[in-house]
Scaffold this motif. Structure first.
Motif: not given
Length: 282
Positions: A34, A37-38, A41, A116, A277
């Motif tokens: 997770s 993923r951030a 982004v 995210p 995730h």
């Protein structure tokens, strides 16, 4: 033209587990995914922000997690041996890297789940001219309902060892952080209060401490008590900072990340994020 602040991350991790109560959806691997993923982004939406990610591993970590780290940053292995020691090594690493004074450093722990948009919101807050006098930002710490509105930032009294700080402030405050870390107990809370000029320990806390482990020799107990009395007195004295040195800390509302520990979970869609995730296709 002024260079916009960039984000650097020191993500501390450990291969083992502890005895804390965890939710059913708890997973260090899902939490790591997770976070990455951030990172993705942020790279897509704010390409001028970095980020530069160092995964500071206290000992070996499982291969599956190491594989994720190698794809998203720079894994470094240390021999800290405790949360306190790895935290202090993380602070030292952030100082040694020579990052620009106006940049932002995020110190992150491995038992958190991330939204995210977390790092985009964090960078935007640090770059906001209304926050020019704010040095510390807490992605976790505000226990407010998740009402679906955009992230807001409000003063927060305390947070955990997962926080962001401007590089210049970190260099100035590192010795104070070291002192707080050596004062025993919940040193993250002690750090937050002391940085903001608020005394952490009352007289009772200074002269009375948590009992030592059963079987500890009397001389060792006495030495430990004397040590903690000295260190806690020093922490409270350091909290008497002149107003110009007192730090401001803002926390995200709603939280951009949550500690995956029962009793400390912030409102948010964490179980859904964890599910996204988890598994071979995550």
């Amino acid at each position: 033209m002024t260079r916009p602040a960039q984000l650097h991350v020191v993500y501390r991790s450990h291969g083992g587990e502890n005895s804390k109560g965890r939710p059913a959806w708890y997973s260090k691997l899902a939490g790591l995914r997770s976070f990455c993923r951030a990172v993705q982004v942020l790279s897509e939406q704010r390409p001028d922000a970095g980020p530069d990610v160092v995964f500071l591993n206290d000992g070996p970590v499982p291969p599956q997690r190491l594989d994720v780290m190698e794809r998203w940053g720079e894994p470094l292995t240390i021999r800290g041996g405790s949360n306190r020691r790895s935290y202090l090594q993380g602070l030292a690493l952030a100082r040694r890297r020579g990052w620009a004074a106006d940049d932002l450093v995020l110190l992150a722990e491995d038992d958190y789940m991330w939204r995210p948009e977390a790092l985009v919101a964090l960078v935007d807050a640090a770059r906001d001219t209304r926050h020019a006098d704010v040095d510390y930002f807490a992605p976790y710490g505000q226990q407010v309902p998740d009402d679906g509105t955009p992230t807001r930032w409000a003063p927060v009294g305390s947070t955990t060892s997962t926080f962001a700080v401007r590089v210049a402030a970190l260099r100035q405050d590192e010795r104070l952080m070291l002192l707080c870390a050596l004062s025993g107990g919940d040193f993250d809370h002690s750090t937050c209060l002391t940085l903001q000029g608020k005394p952490r320990f009352g007289v009772h806390d200074i002269v009375r401490h948590h009992p030592p482990a059963p079987g500890t020799p009397a001389w060792r107990s006495a030495a430990r008590g004397a040590y903690l009395t000295v260190m806690r007195t020093a922490v409270d004295l350091r909290s008497l900072r002149r107003p110009s040195r007192r730090r401001r800390m803002l926390g995200a509302e709603p939280a951009l990340a949550t500690h995956m520990e029962e009793g400390w979970i912030a409102p948010g869609p964490w179980e859904d994020i964890a599910a996204a995730h988890t598994g071979p296709d995550a």
